[in-house]
Design a protein around this motif. Structure first.
Motif, PDB file in Angstrom:
ATOM      1  N   ASN A  24       4.066  -9.577   2.393  1.00 23.37           N
ATOM      2  CA  ASN A  24       5.204 -10.198   3.095  1.00 23.37           C
ATOM      3  C   ASN A  24       5.914  -9.263   4.071  1.00 23.37           C
ATOM      4  O   ASN A  24       6.916  -9.657   4.670  1.00 23.37           O
ATOM      5  N   ASN A  25       5.414  -8.022   4.250  1.00 22.66           N
ATOM      6  CA  ASN A  25       6.038  -7.188   5.286  1.00 22.66           C
ATOM      7  C   ASN A  25       5.353  -7.484   6.617  1.00 22.66           C
ATOM      8  O   ASN A  25       4.152  -7.780   6.655  1.00 22.66           O
ATOM      9  N   PRO A  26       6.096  -7.441   7.716  1.00 17.98           N
ATOM     10  CA  PRO A  26       5.611  -7.982   8.994  1.00 17.98           C
ATOM     11  C   PRO A  26       4.249  -7.495   9.451  1.00 17.98           C
ATOM     12  O   PRO A  26       3.375  -8.297   9.774  1.00 17.98           O
ATOM     13  N   SER A  27       4.036  -6.185   9.478  1.00 18.31           N
ATOM     14  CA  SER A  27       2.782  -5.688  10.050  1.00 18.31           C
ATOM     15  C   SER A  27       1.588  -6.018   9.166  1.00 18.31           C
ATOM     16  O   SER A  27       0.515  -6.397   9.662  1.00 18.31           O
ATOM     17  N   ASP A  47       5.455  -9.244  -2.139  1.00 20.10           N
ATOM     18  CA  ASP A  47       5.448  -7.798  -1.975  1.00 20.10           C
ATOM     19  C   ASP A  47       4.042  -7.284  -2.238  1.00 20.10           C
ATOM     20  O   ASP A  47       3.388  -7.671  -3.207  1.00 20.10           O
ATOM     21  N   SER A  48       3.569  -6.407  -1.367  1.00 21.62           N
ATOM     22  CA  SER A  48       2.185  -5.926  -1.453  1.00 21.62           C
ATOM     23  C   SER A  48       1.829  -5.400  -2.837  1.00 21.62           C
ATOM     24  O   SER A  48       0.734  -5.649  -3.348  1.00 21.62           O
ATOM     25  N   THR A  72       2.747  -6.229  -5.704  1.00 20.72           N
ATOM     26  CA  THR A  72       2.629  -7.227  -6.781  1.00 20.72           C
ATOM     27  C   THR A  72       1.331  -8.023  -6.703  1.00 20.72           C
ATOM     28  O   THR A  72       0.970  -8.702  -7.662  1.00 20.72           O
ATOM     29  N   LEU A  73       0.630  -7.951  -5.582  1.00 19.58           N
ATOM     30  CA  LEU A  73      -0.545  -8.805  -5.389  1.00 19.58           C
ATOM     31  C   LEU A  73      -1.685  -8.532  -6.370  1.00 19.58           C
ATOM     32  O   LEU A  73      -2.313  -9.491  -6.854  1.00 19.58           O
ATOM     33  N   PRO A  74      -1.996  -7.271  -6.722  1.00 23.24           N
ATOM     34  CA  PRO A  74      -3.065  -7.078  -7.717  1.00 23.24           C
ATOM     35  C   PRO A  74      -2.754  -7.758  -9.044  1.00 23.24           C
ATOM     36  O   PRO A  74      -3.644  -8.357  -9.666  1.00 23.24           O
ATOM     37  N   ARG A  75      -1.497  -7.696  -9.466  1.00 27.22           N
ATOM     38  CA  ARG A  75      -1.122  -8.311 -10.742  1.00 27.22           C
ATOM     39  C   ARG A  75      -1.103  -9.838 -10.646  1.00 27.22           C
ATOM     40  O   ARG A  75      -1.228 -10.528 -11.659  1.00 27.22           O
ATOM     41  N   ALA A  76      -0.937 -10.353  -9.426  1.00 27.45           N
ATOM     42  CA  ALA A  76      -0.838 -11.803  -9.244  1.00 27.45           C
ATOM     43  C   ALA A  76      -2.187 -12.488  -9.106  1.00 27.45           C
ATOM     44  O   ALA A  76      -2.260 -13.722  -9.064  1.00 27.45           O
ATOM     45  N   LEU A  77      -3.270 -11.736  -9.046  1.00 23.38           N
ATOM     46  CA  LEU A  77      -4.589 -12.327  -8.820  1.00 23.38           C
ATOM     47  C   LEU A  77      -4.941 -13.460  -9.794  1.00 23.38           C
ATOM     48  O   LEU A  77      -5.509 -14.475  -9.376  1.00 23.38           O
ATOM     49  N   PRO A  78      -4.614 -13.359 -11.089  1.00 23.90           N
ATOM     50  CA  PRO A  78      -4.960 -14.459 -12.002  1.00 23.90           C
ATOM     51  C   PRO A  78      -4.282 -15.787 -11.648  1.00 23.90           C
ATOM     52  O   PRO A  78      -4.782 -16.854 -12.022  1.00 23.90           O
ATOM     53  N   GLY A  81      -7.101 -16.086  -4.516  1.00 28.11           N
ATOM     54  CA  GLY A  81      -7.467 -14.806  -3.938  1.00 28.11           C
ATOM     55  C   GLY A  81      -6.278 -14.215  -3.212  1.00 28.11           C
ATOM     56  O   GLY A  81      -5.257 -14.886  -3.015  1.00 28.11           O
ATOM     57  N   ALA A  82      -6.387 -12.960  -2.842  1.00 29.67           N
ATOM     58  CA  ALA A  82      -5.294 -12.292  -2.124  1.00 29.67           C
ATOM     59  C   ALA A  82      -5.867 -11.201  -1.237  1.00 29.67           C
ATOM     60  O   ALA A  82      -6.906 -10.609  -1.542  1.00 29.67           O
ATOM     61  N   ILE A  83      -5.178 -10.948  -0.155  1.00 31.36           N
ATOM     62  CA  ILE A  83      -5.537  -9.839   0.728  1.00 31.36           C
ATOM     63  C   ILE A  83      -4.660  -8.655   0.346  1.00 31.36           C
ATOM     64  O   ILE A  83      -3.431  -8.734   0.416  1.00 31.36           O
ATOM     65  N   ILE A  84      -5.320  -7.572  -0.069  1.00 32.64           N
ATOM     66  CA  ILE A  84      -4.610  -6.458  -0.694  1.00 32.64           C
ATOM     67  C   ILE A  84      -4.975  -5.147  -0.002  1.00 32.64           C
ATOM     68  O   ILE A  84      -6.140  -4.903   0.336  1.00 32.64           O
ATOM     69  N   ASN A  85      -3.977  -4.300   0.193  1.00 33.07           N
ATOM     70  CA  ASN A  85      -4.187  -2.966   0.750  1.00 33.07           C
ATOM     71  C   ASN A  85      -5.012  -2.125  -0.217  1.00 33.07           C
ATOM     72  O   ASN A  85      -4.826  -2.185  -1.435  1.00 33.07           O
ATOM     73  N   THR A  86      -5.890  -1.311   0.323  1.00 30.59           N
ATOM     74  CA  THR A  86      -6.839  -0.576  -0.508  1.00 30.59           C
ATOM     75  C   THR A  86      -6.162   0.419  -1.437  1.00 30.59           C
ATOM     76  O   THR A  86      -6.628   0.627  -2.561  1.00 30.59           O
ATOM     77  N   ASN A  87      -5.089   1.071  -0.991  1.00 28.50           N
ATOM     78  CA  ASN A  87      -4.428   2.021  -1.894  1.00 28.50           C
ATOM     79  C   ASN A  87      -3.928   1.322  -3.153  1.00 28.50           C
ATOM     80  O   ASN A  87      -3.975   1.880  -4.254  1.00 28.50           O
ATOM     81  N   LEU A  88      -3.486   0.062  -3.006  1.00 29.83           N
ATOM     82  CA  LEU A  88      -3.014  -0.699  -4.167  1.00 29.83           C
ATOM     83  C   LEU A  88      -4.177  -1.139  -5.034  1.00 29.83           C
ATOM     84  O   LEU A  88      -4.065  -1.217  -6.261  1.00 29.83           O
ATOM     85  N   VAL A  89      -5.314  -1.416  -4.404  1.00 32.04           N
ATOM     86  CA  VAL A  89      -6.526  -1.752  -5.143  1.00 32.04           C
ATOM     87  C   VAL A  89      -6.950  -0.567  -6.011  1.00 32.04           C
ATOM     88  O   VAL A  89      -7.271  -0.720  -7.201  1.00 32.04           O
ATOM     89  N   LEU A  90      -6.933   0.625  -5.425  1.00 29.35           N
ATOM     90  CA  LEU A  90      -7.327   1.818  -6.158  1.00 29.35           C
ATOM     91  C   LEU A  90      -6.372   2.103  -7.309  1.00 29.35           C
ATOM     92  O   LEU A  90      -6.792   2.449  -8.418  1.00 29.35           O
ATOM     93  N   GLU A  91      -5.074   1.962  -7.057  1.00 29.50           N
ATOM     94  CA  GLU A  91      -4.078   2.204  -8.104  1.00 29.50           C
ATOM     95  C   GLU A  91      -4.240   1.224  -9.247  1.00 29.50           C
ATOM     96  O   GLU A  91      -3.996   1.559 -10.416  1.00 29.50           O
ATOM     97  N   ALA A  92      -4.645  -0.016  -8.934  1.00 32.31           N
ATOM     98  CA  ALA A  92      -4.817  -1.054  -9.954  1.00 32.31           C
ATOM     99  C   ALA A  92      -6.177  -0.970 -10.640  1.00 32.31           C
ATOM    100  O   ALA A  92      -6.499  -1.820 -11.485  1.00 32.31           O
TER     101      ALA A  92
END
Length: 285
Positions: free
Chosen positions: A153-156, A200-201, A203-209, A213-224
Motif C-alpha cells: 500500500n505504499n505508493p511506489s 502494509d508490505s 504483513t503480506l507474507p502472513r496474509a497469504l493463507p 496470491g500477493a506481490i511481495i518484496n523479496t527481502n520480506l520473502v527471505l525474512e519469512a
C-alpha cells in the motif's frame, strides 16, 4: 691514624663519585632499547565509526560482508537493523545514523517531497525482483475470476506491483503514469475482475493463507523463510528499483562514505550476493 683516616675518606669519596657517574649514565646505555619518536605527522589516523541503518535481509547481511575490508581501512562499520523500516529515513534526518540502506529511488522520491528529506544516493547495490507468491495456486493460469490479490500500500511499491501484473497481461493501467505512483483506481482493464487488498508490505507474507496470491518484496520473502524460487512470476533483471545507500546531502564527500561506496562495488561482493541469494537478489553494479 689521622693520615690513614683522611686517605680512607678520600678513597670513599672517589668510589661514591664513580658510582654516581655510573648511575647517571644508565639512561644513555638503555637508549638503544627505546622506540624512536615518531616523526611529526606520522601518527596513524584514528578509526572512524560509520553508522548505517538497514533492513535485516539482505541489506544488513550485505553490509556485514564488507565490514572486515573497511576495518582494514580504518572504518568501523556499525550496522544497525531497524525492525520498522519506516523509521530509517527519520533516523537519518535526525542524525541517529550516518546513512541507510533499505530503499529504492522511486520510494525515496515518493517520500522525500512530503517529508522534506535532503538526502543523496551514494551506492546502487542490488535489485530484489518482486514476485507473485501464493500458498494456493501453482501457476499464473490458475488465477480465477474475482481472485483476491494482495499488493503493497505504499505508493511506489503499489505502482511497481500493478506494473508487474500489467506485464503479465492480467490488468491494464491508464496511460500517462510517470511518477511511479498508481492505485487500483488507475486500472482501466481488469478482465479477471481481480479484487485488490492493499496492505502494509510486511504483513503480506502472513496474509497469504487469506489471499489467492500477493506481490511481495523479496527481502520480506527471505525474512519469512519463503523460497523465492516459488514465485509464480517476478520482475526481470531490468527493474529500475535498485536498492541504494542514502546519506544526508553533503556527506557523500566524507572519506569513510567513499570507502563504503567502493567496498560495495567489488567483484567479491558481487559473487557473495549471487552465491548467497540466487534469483532473489541481483547485483546492480
Amino acid at each position: 691514624m689521622r693520615k690513614r683516616s683522611a686517605a680512607a675518606i678520600l678513597s670513599s669519596f672517589v668510589l661514591f663519585a664513580g658510582l654516581a657517574a655510573a648511575c647517571g649514565s644508565a639512561p644513555a646505555s638503555n637508549a638503544g632499547t627505546q622506540k624512536p619518536a615518531a616523526p611529526a605527522g606520522a601518527d596513524s589516523k584514528k578509526e572512524v565509526t560509520l553508522k548505517i541503518g538497514a533492513a535485516a535481509v539482505p541489506h544488513a547481511e550485505i553490509l556485514n560482508q564488507v565490514k572486515p575490508k573497511l576495518k582494514e581501512q580504518g572504518v568501523n562499520l556499525e550496522v544497525i537493523v531497524f525492525d520498522d523500516e519506516g523509521q530509517l529515513n527519520p533516523a537519518l534526518k535526525d542524525k541517529k545514523v550516518d546513512g541507510n540502506y533499505f530503499q529504492h529511488v522511486p520510494y525515496l522520491d515518493s517520500v522525500k517531497k512530503e517529508k522534506g528529506y535532503d538526502f543523496t544516493v551514494t551506492s546502487k547495490v542490488h535489485v530484489e525482483p518482486i514476485g507473485f507468491y501464493s500458498s494456493k495456486l501453482k501457476s499464473k493460469d490458475e488465477i480465477k475470476d474475482g481472485a483476491k490479490i494482495g499488493i503493497p500500500n505504499n505508493p511506489s511499491n503499489e505502482y511497481r506491483a500493478l506494473v508487474l501484473l500489467q506485464q503479465q497481461g492480467l490488468i491494464k493501467l491508464k496511460s500517462g503514469l510517470t511518477t511511479y505512483e498508481a492505485t487500483p483506481k488507475d486500472i482501466v482493464e481488469n478482465p479477471k475482475n481481480l479484487k485488490f487488498v492493499e496492505a502494509d508490505s510486511a504483513t503480506l507474507p502472513r496474509a497469504l493463507p487469506d489471499l489467492d496470491g500477493a506481490i511481495i518484496n523479496t527481502n520480506l520473502v527471505l525474512e519469512a523463510k519463503i523460497d523465492p524460487k516459488s514465485a509464480l512470476f517476478r520482475e526481470d533483471a531490468n527493474s529500475p528499483y535498485a536498492n541504494v545507500v542514502v546519506v544526508r546531502k553533503g556527506d557523500e564527500s566524507r572519506d569513510e562514505v567513499k570507502k563504503l561506496d567502493a567496498a560495495l562495488k567489488t567483484p567479491e561482493l558481487k559473487k557473495f550476493i549471487t552465491d548467497k541469494y540466487g534469483v532473489a537478489v541481483v547485483p546492480a553494479f
